[in-house]
Design a protein around this motif. Structure first.
Motif, PDB file in Angstrom:
ATOM      1  N   VAL A 209       0.847  -1.207   0.000  1.00  0.00           N
ATOM      2  CA  VAL A 209       0.000   0.000   0.000  1.00  0.00           C
ATOM      3  C   VAL A 209       0.878   1.251   0.000  1.00  0.00           C
ATOM      4  CG1 VAL A 209      -1.674   1.357   1.318  1.00  0.00           C
ATOM      5  CG2 VAL A 209      -1.976  -1.117   1.128  1.00  0.00           C
TER       6      VAL A 209
ATOM      7  N   GLU B 123       2.969   1.734  -3.312  1.00  0.00           N
ATOM      8  CA  GLU B 123       2.145   2.023  -4.499  1.00  0.00           C
ATOM      9  C   GLU B 123       1.649   3.472  -4.467  1.00  0.00           C
ATOM     10  OE1 GLU B 123      -0.865  -1.015  -5.015  1.00  0.00           O
ATOM     11  OE2 GLU B 123       0.594  -2.426  -5.839  1.00  0.00           O
TER      12      GLU B 123
ATOM     13  N   GLU C 257       9.749   3.610   6.929  1.00  0.00           N
ATOM     14  CA  GLU C 257       9.550   2.179   7.183  1.00  0.00           C
ATOM     15  C   GLU C 257      10.402   1.790   8.391  1.00  0.00           C
ATOM     16  OE1 GLU C 257       7.825  -0.693   5.966  1.00  0.00           O
ATOM     17  OE2 GLU C 257       8.942  -1.557   7.639  1.00  0.00           O
TER      18      GLU C 257
ATOM     19  N   GLY D 191      -0.400  -2.110   7.541  1.00  0.00           N
ATOM     20  CA  GLY D 191      -1.009  -3.436   7.579  1.00  0.00           C
ATOM     21  C   GLY D 191      -2.509  -3.379   7.783  1.00  0.00           C
TER      22      GLY D 191
ATOM     23  N   ALA E 149       2.405  -9.196  -6.551  1.00  0.00           N
ATOM     24  CA  ALA E 149       2.405  -8.226  -7.653  1.00  0.00           C
ATOM     25  C   ALA E 149       2.256  -6.838  -7.063  1.00  0.00           C
ATOM     26  CB  ALA E 149       1.254  -8.524  -8.608  1.00  0.00           C
TER      27      ALA E 149
END
Ligand code: NAD
Length: 465
Positions: A183, A186, A202, A270, A349
């Motif tokens: 998420v 992207e 992160e 998450g 993907a």
């Protein structure tokens, strides 16, 4: 009295596909959905709208760099409301498509919130009252929702999840993203191309931590080249709302504390399973951290109760996993032959620029498992179709077992990687060896020639490297 052979709770890709397959098997099926439209998170606030925006970002990028192709565009303009209108059109079209498929397969759709009542019963809270259904079998496919950081609450103005970020009226000048899973990366990739200054934070040492380490490194290298700030090993200490957005206090991996100001913050740390309000206490189903425990046929501890998709413990939260788990569950209850999901053959993907496609073990996982690993790597730099597309970042990496040439994993980062991975998934499913893939003819000039070259590279015999 039993009203249905199967009751499915939740109409995401797992639930609606299971309902269709049950209809094909001739099972009398009901599909319960609380949202006014069918399709779940994936269709309405997940995969489909996000990929629609990612496609627009790619098109926009072509306009930005059109001069490289000898095309001169004067003052191209990005109209975000127009972009979102197109995205919504795609979503609505597919929601109607699912409705049509329900009718075609004689699946009864029930609008409302379903609660398990035990012994095959499901109570549905509808707009007009409650309705009790009773099924020989039930599938829980109630999905998941974005997790928030403690003390934070999503709002449409500043603190966004995958839901709110899809409805922003303007491209934010600065966007901070917490979490570099699918998420986070992207949306970073979308809004960086739309013109936002993006910072990704992160806590783990690398971006996309579930991917092969080389893939993470390449994504970070490419993101930085595109101007996306990437802070790995970063700890977000504090998030404050300000007059113009948010202020984050972050401890960087160097130990230094930094303040990051942004108009918008995307929290992408998450997703939690939607299992707490569905009446599990009325069943013998067991959970682990909120996720439903199932056996290889997706059965829970409650007779007749199956679970699929994001609510299930131990499988990744991916639409295609939910769908296949649905196929397994329905075949099992209908007494049809079917193989359980092979967790080692699930494609990943991620639709960033460059894209990511992967299947099987990473190099580190293969070594940990004691394989004598041989790696073949081929860069897109040596692929003529990549040159034509102007997309040279990335590579194909094959992780193989030296002894028999068994393919253990394939990891691709680069142009259309999420499509290219299909060949590797099929090869692994068919138990093809590296030799088989070397002998497979790859059309020229294509991107998937790079996959063939990577298999050759396992034995040091790539032609264009
Ligand atoms: P995720 O679990 O994949 O990634 C979350 C990331 O946030 C992790 O890398 C984690 O280390 C990090 N994180 C957690 N707490 C943090 C903190 N306090 N500070 C900084 N970093 C923190 O979750 P997601 O990206 O939200 O995606 C949810 C699910 O949806 C995943 O299973 C994902 O695979 C799936 N998904 C898949 C796709 C795709 O396949 N293209 C797209 C979107 C979502």
């Amino acid at each position: 009295m039993v009203s249905h052979d199967l009751i499915v709770i939740g109409s995401g890709p797992g639930g609606y596909s299971a309902a269709i397959r049950a209809g094909q098997y001739g099972l009398k099926t009901a599909l319960i959905e609380k949202f006014p439209k069918l399709g779940g998170t994936c269709l309405h606030v997940g995969c489909i709208p996000t990929k629609a925006l990612l496609h627009t970002a790619e098109v926009w990028d072509y306009f930005q760099h059109s001069a490289e192709q000898g095309i001169h565009c004067e003052n191209p303009r990005l109209d975000l409301p127009g972009v979102l209108k197109r995205k919504t059109g795609i979503v609505d079209k597919h929601a109607k498509g699912i409705e049509f498929l329900m009718k075609k397969n004689k699946v009864e759709t029930v609008a409302g919130f379903g609660t398990l009542k035990g012994k095959g019963r499901v109570e549905v809270q509808t707009a007009t009252g409650t309705r009790m259904l009773e099924g020989r079998h039930i599938i829980v496919a109630s999905g998941s929702e974005a997790r928030m950081l403690p003390g934070l609450e999503a709002d449409p103005e500043r603190i966004l999840t995958n839901v709110e970020i899809l409805e922003m009226k303007q491209v934010p000048a600065r966007l901070a993203v917490i979490g570099a899973g699918a998420v986070g990366v992207e949306f970073a990739s979308i809004f960086a191309r739309f013109g936002s200054k993006v910072t990704v934070l992160e806590m783990l040492p690398r971006l996309v931590p579930v991917e092969d380490e080389d893939v993470s490194k390449e994504l970070e290298r490419s993101f930085k080249k595109q101007g996306i700030a990437c802070e790995t090993g970063a700890r977000v200490e504090k998030v404050e709302k300000t007059a113009r957005g948010v202020r984050l206090t972050v401890t960087l991996k160097t130990g230094k504390q930094e303040t990051i100001e942004a108009e918008k913050l995307l929290v992408a740390v998450g997703r939690k399973p939607n299992t707490d309000k569905i009446g599990l206490e009325n069943t013998r189903a067991e959970t682990d951290g909120g996720f439903l425990k199932v056996n290889e046929y997706q059965q829970t501890g409650e007779p007749g109760l199956y679970a699929i998709g994001d609510v299930v413990a131990g499988t990744p939260q991916l639409a295609h996993v939910a769908t296949m788990e649905g196929m397994v569950a329905v075949a099992h209850m209908a007494g049809k032959p079917w193989r359980p999901v092979n967790k080692n053959r699930i494609p990943g993907a991620t639709y960033t620029e460059p894209g990511i496609g992967s299947v099987g073990l990473t190099e580190a996982q293969a070594r940990e498992k004691g394989y004598k690993v041989k790696v073949g790597k081929f860069p897109f730099l040596g692929n003529s179709k990549a040159t034509i597309l102007g997309s040279h970042d990335g590579f194909v990496k094959v992780v193989a077992d030296e002894k028999y040439g068994e393919i253990l994993g394939v990891h691709i980062i680069g142009p259309h990687a999420y499509e290219l991975i299909a060949e590797a998934v099929a090869a692994m499913e068919a138990e093809a060896t590296v030799e088989t893939m070397i002998a497979t003819i790859h059309a020229h000039p294509t991107l998937y020639e790079a996959v063939g070259e990577a298999f050759n590279a396992v034995y040091g015999q790539a032609i264009h490297a």
